[in-house]
Enzyme design. Structure first.
Site, mmCIF file in Angstrom:
data_model
loop_
_atom_site.group_PDB
_atom_site.id
_atom_site.type_symbol
_atom_site.label_atom_id
_atom_site.label_comp_id
_atom_site.label_asym_id
_atom_site.label_seq_id
_atom_site.Cartn_x
_atom_site.Cartn_y
_atom_site.Cartn_z
ATOM 1 N N ASP A 12 -7.925 7.881 -3.975
ATOM 2 C CA ASP A 12 -8.506 6.563 -4.229
ATOM 3 C C ASP A 12 -9.870 6.388 -3.588
ATOM 4 O O ASP A 12 -10.826 5.958 -4.234
ATOM 5 C CB ASP A 12 -7.577 5.453 -3.702
ATOM 6 N N SER A 173 3.447 5.912 -1.470
ATOM 7 C CA SER A 173 2.273 5.442 -0.752
ATOM 8 C C SER A 173 2.629 5.481 0.728
ATOM 9 O O SER A 173 3.581 4.849 1.167
ATOM 10 C CB SER A 173 1.944 4.015 -1.196
HETATM 11 N N1 ARG Z 1 4.593 -3.097 3.675
HETATM 12 C C1 ARG Z 1 4.043 -2.704 4.922
HETATM 13 C C2 ARG Z 1 3.073 -3.752 5.401
HETATM 14 O O1 ARG Z 1 2.678 -4.582 4.632
HETATM 15 C C3 ARG Z 1 3.411 -1.335 4.861
HETATM 16 C C4 ARG Z 1 2.146 -1.236 4.064
HETATM 17 C C5 ARG Z 1 1.714 0.173 3.909
HETATM 18 N N2 ARG Z 1 0.393 0.260 3.391
HETATM 19 C C6 ARG Z 1 -0.054 1.273 2.660
HETATM 20 N N3 ARG Z 1 -1.286 1.197 2.257
HETATM 21 N N4 ARG Z 1 0.698 2.271 2.333
HETATM 22 O O2 ARG Z 1 2.685 -3.756 6.540
#
Ligand code: ARG
Length: 400
Positions: A12, A173
C-alpha cells in the site's frame, strides 16, 4: 510541495508514493517508525528511493514508546471492551507526533498515511496531527483514489513498475510493535473461523507450551515494572524479555469482535504476551496498595482512558487530566508480584509490598485486636435501615 508519508515498504505505502507524485505533483518524504516490529529495515531506504521517495527517515522510537505511551496505559489499567490491550491504538499518536516534527523540519505542507477509510487508525493519525499542528494538510489516498481492493493495488503497482512481493491471495492485515501483534481481515472476517496455529508469531500454542510452569517475580516502582527475578532491565529490554518468556508459555492470545469507532464490528486476534503479564501483575499490586474507594474510582477512569485511546484522542485534555489522577494513585504501587506462566495462562500466585494495606491481623479468622465483631451488628443495622423501611412498606401493601 513536500508531503511526509508514513511508510512501511509494503504494497500500500509503495503504491501511495507513486500515486502522491502523480496526483499531487509533490516530493514524497517517507518516514518509518521503528516501534519494535522487528521487520527488515536494512533495505528499506533503497526500496523507498527506488519507488520514488526523495528521502527515508527510519526513526527508532522504541524507548519513547514504552516510557511515554505503554507505561502510562499500563498504569491506567486501560483495556478496551474487556479484552484489547490497545497495542495499535497507542502506537499511532507517537508515529504521528514524529511525523509532524519531521514535516516541520522539512517545511512540508502535508502528511499522508496508508490507513483505509474503514478503520480506527485513520482517526488516530489525523486527530494527533490536528492536535499537534492544525495547519498541516492530511492526505488519505485510500479515501480518494479508486483502488478498492488489494488486487487493484497490485495491478497499479505492476503498471507503474513498483517492485512489490505481494501476491493476490488475501492475507491478514497485521500490525506489530513491542507491545503486541494484531491480525484482522482475510479469513478472520468469518467470525466462526478458528485461525490455524501457524498464524501466531509471538506465542506458542498453549498445548505445545512447556510442561513445566515458569515462575516470575516482577518488581514495580510507582506502577512501573523495573525488574524480573531481581534483574533490572531497561523498559525496552524488560518488555522484550517478558514477550519471549510469556510467548514461550502461550500467554496473551485474544480473539474478539470489537466495536470500531467508525461504526462497524470487526473481528481481531491479538497477541500481547508480555503486556498480559504486566497488566495482571500491576492490577494485583494495586489490589494491596490502593484503598478501596480509590481502586473502585480508578476502574471508571480505566474504562474512560481506554475509550480515549481507542478513539485516538491521546492528545486531548481529558487524557492528560486522567493521567494526573492515575499518577497520583501510583505513588504507593511499589512491590513484587509473583506469577506462574503455564500452558497459555498467567496465574498470579503471590504479591507483597512495603505499602500493603492488607493486614493479616484484620483479615484473620482468629481473634484480632483492631476489629471487634460486635461492632458489625450496629453497622449492619444502619447500613440496612433503608432496606428495612422498603421491606416494611412492601409487606404493608400486601396487607401484612
Ligand atoms: N482493531 C485494532 C485497533 O483498532 C487493530 C488495528 C490494526 N491496524 C492495522 N492497520 N492492521 O486498534
Amino acid at each position: 510541495m513536500k508531503v511526509v508519508l508514513a511508510y512501511s515498504g509494503g504494497l500500500d505505502t509503495s503504491v501511495i508514493i507513486k500515486w502522491l507524485k502523480e496526483n499531487y505533483n509533490c516530493e514524497v518524504i517517507a518516514v518509518t517508525a521503528d516501534l519494535g516490529q522487528e521487520e527488515e529495515l536494512d533495505n528499506l531506504e533503497e526500496k523507498a528511493l527506488e519507488t520514488g521517495a526523495s528521502k527515508l527517515y527510519v526513526e527508532n522510537l522504541q524507548e519513547e514508546f514504552v516510557r511515554d505511551f505503554i507505561f502510562p496505559t499500563l498504569k491506567a489499567g486501560a483495556i478496551y471492551e474487556k479484552k484489547y490491550l490497545l497495542g495499535t491504538a497507542i502506537a499511532r499518536p507517537l508515529i504521528a507526533k514524529r511525523m509532524v516534527e519531521i514535516a516541520e523540519e522539512e517545511g512540508a505542507e502535508a502528511i499522508a498515511h496508508g490507513c483505509t477509510g474503514k478503520g480506527n487508525d485513520q482517526v488516530r493519525f489525523e486527530l494527533a496531527v490536528k492536535a499537534l499542528n492544525p495547519r498541516l494538510k492530511i492526505i488519505a489516498p485510500w479515501r480518494e483514489w479508486n483502488i478498492t481492493s488489494r488486487e487493484e493495488a497490485i495491478d497499479y503497482a505492476k503498471r507503474h513498475n513498483i517492485p512489490v512481493s505481494a501476491t493476490k491471495e488475501k492475507p491478514f492485515s497485521i500490525d506489530r510493535n513491542l507491545w503486541h501483534m494484531s491480525y484482522e481481515g482475510g479469513a478472520l472476517e468469518d467470525t466462526s473461523w478458528e485461525p490455524d496455529e501457524d498464524m501466531f508469531l509471538l506465542t506458542n500454542s498453549p498445548g505445545s507450551a512447556p510442561d513445566e510452569p515458569l515462575y516470575l517475580e516482577i518488581y514495580f516502582e510507582k506502577g512501573i515494572p523495573l525488574n524480573i527475578n531481581g534483574k533490572e532491565y531497561s523498559p525496552v529490554e524488560l518488555l522484550r524479555k517478558l514477550n519471549k518468556l510469556a510467548g514461550l508459555h502461550g500467554v496473551g492470545r485474544v480473539d474478539l469482535v470489537e466495536n470500531r469507532l467508525v461504526g462497524m464490528k470487526s473481528r481481531g486476534i491479538y497477541e500481547t504476551p508480555g503486556g498480559t503479564v504486566l497488566f495482571l501483575a500491576h492490577q494485583e499490586l494495586e489490589s494491596i496498595t490502593l484503598d478501596r474507594d480509590t481502586m473502585h474510582f480508578k476502574e471508571m477512569v480505566a474504562s474512560q482512558y481506554a475509550l480515549i485511546l481507542y478513539y485516538g484522542q491521546w492528545f486531548a485534555p481529558l487524557r492528560r487530566a486522567l493521567d494526573a489522577f492515575v499518577e497520583r494513585t501510583q505513588e504507593k504501587v511499589t512491590g513484587t508480584v509473583r506469577v506462574k506462566l503455564f500452558k497459555g495462562n498467567c496465574f498470579v500466585v503471590g504479591r507483597k509490598s512495603e505499602y500493603s494495606l492488607y493486614r493479616e491481623d484484620l483479615a484473620t479468622f482468629e481473634k484480632g485486636e483492631l476489629y471487634d465483631q460486635k461492632d458489625a451488628g450496629g453497622f449492619i443495622n444502619c447500613f440496612g435501615l433503608p432496606l428495612m423501611v422498603q421491606g416494611l412498606l412492601e409487606r404493608k401493601s400486601k396487607g401484612d
